[in-house]
Design an enzyme around this catalytic site. Structure first.
Site, PDB file in Angstrom:
ATOM      1  N   CYS A   1       0.840  -1.199   0.000  1.00 20.07           N
ATOM      2  CA  CYS A   1       0.000   0.000   0.000  1.00 20.07           C
ATOM      3  C   CYS A   1       0.884   1.261   0.000  1.00 20.07           C
ATOM      4  O   CYS A   1       1.770   1.400   0.854  1.00 20.07           O
ATOM      5  CB  CYS A   1      -0.903   0.004   1.234  1.00 20.07           C
ATOM      6  SG  CYS A   1      -2.052   1.401   1.234  1.00 20.07           S
TER       7      CYS A   1
ATOM      8  N   CYS B   1       0.058   4.340   0.692  1.00 22.90           N
ATOM      9  CA  CYS B   1      -0.487   5.461   1.464  1.00 22.90           C
ATOM     10  C   CYS B   1      -0.141   5.377   2.946  1.00 22.90           C
ATOM     11  O   CYS B   1      -0.825   5.989   3.769  1.00 22.90           O
ATOM     12  CB  CYS B   1      -1.993   5.522   1.297  1.00 22.90           C
ATOM     13  SG  CYS B   1      -2.520   5.507  -0.413  1.00 22.90           S
TER      14      CYS B   1
ATOM     15  N   CYS C   1      -1.578  -4.984  -1.419  1.00 20.22           N
ATOM     16  CA  CYS C   1      -2.881  -4.682  -2.025  1.00 20.22           C
ATOM     17  C   CYS C   1      -3.444  -5.886  -2.776  1.00 20.22           C
ATOM     18  O   CYS C   1      -2.725  -6.510  -3.558  1.00 20.22           O
ATOM     19  CB  CYS C   1      -2.718  -3.511  -2.991  1.00 20.22           C
ATOM     20  SG  CYS C   1      -4.282  -2.807  -3.538  1.00 20.22           S
TER      21      CYS C   1
ATOM     22  N   CYS D   1      -5.254  -5.021   0.638  1.00 25.10           N
ATOM     23  CA  CYS D   1      -4.880  -5.238   2.037  1.00 25.10           C
ATOM     24  C   CYS D   1      -5.997  -5.955   2.813  1.00 25.10           C
ATOM     25  O   CYS D   1      -7.117  -6.104   2.321  1.00 25.10           O
ATOM     26  CB  CYS D   1      -4.575  -3.895   2.690  1.00 25.10           C
ATOM     27  SG  CYS D   1      -5.985  -2.768   2.681  1.00 25.10           S
TER      28      CYS D   1
ATOM     29  N   CYS E   1     -10.709   0.926   2.043  1.00 27.74           N
ATOM     30  CA  CYS E   1      -9.507   1.320   1.309  1.00 27.74           C
ATOM     31  C   CYS E   1      -9.201   2.768   1.664  1.00 27.74           C
ATOM     32  O   CYS E   1      -9.838   3.683   1.146  1.00 27.74           O
ATOM     33  CB  CYS E   1      -9.720   1.172  -0.198  1.00 27.74           C
ATOM     34  SG  CYS E   1      -8.358   1.825  -1.185  1.00 27.74           S
TER      35      CYS E   1
END
Ligand code: SF4
Length: 160
Positions: free
Chosen positions: A99, A101, A118, A120, A129
């Site tokens: 991920c 972010c 991902c 996740c 998400c």
């Protein structure tokens, strides 16, 4: 609904090494309006850009997973584009679409743990998400479809 986000408010860093971080930060700022868990979200990547091969792999993956999970892309496709870009960069550098972010102290260990690869675990279990790549219909930012072309991605990346 406005998506105007000041680039200067995202980060003071201008080094190209952090360009990807700026891009992903845009998505996470949007996510922070919607998700209470986003306070933990931070920036991650320091790559110069993903390979075309992995960008296409992650584009196709995102479309297919959105369809299979019954979710939609964001109404602002530039958000979708920067998240796909971040996933592709992690696939380039780590071998897995970690991920993009989140902050990790040890990315290799996170890849092995698997939780944030991902899609996740929060996405698989609860359709959560925090990157706003996959949005349920009740999300205010959900668009009408779950498709994005490579041209749309490249255009969004170039505009950053
Ligand atoms: S599904 Fe999970 S890993 Fe994939 S982009 Fe969304 S939050 Fe990140």
């Amino acid at each position: 609904m406005s998506f105007a986000i000041s680039q200067t408010s995202l980060t003071a860093r201008s080094s190209s090494a952090f360009t990807s971080s700026v891009r992903v930060n845009r998505a996470t700022r949007m996510a922070s309006r919607h998700s209470s868990s986003s306070s933990k979200v931070s920036l991650v990547t320091k790559c110069e850009g993903p390979t075309a091969k992995n960008l296409e792999i992650m584009r196709k993956f995102s479309e297919q997973y959105a369809r299979s999970s019954g979710t939609k892309f964001c109404m602002d496709k530039s958000v979708t584009a920067v998240v796909i870009q971040g996933l592709a960069e992690h696939k380039d550098t780590l071998g897995s679409p970690l991920c993009p972010c989140r902050h990790y102290d040890d990315k290799e260990a996170e890849v092995k743990a698997g939780f944030w690869n991902c899609p996740c675990i929060p996405m698989r279990e609860r359709k959560e998400c925090h990157c706003m790549l996959f949005l349920t219909d009740d999300n205010d930012f959900a668009g009408d479809d779950s498709t994005i072309t490579i041209e749309e991605i490249n255009e969004a990346i170039e505009d950053m």
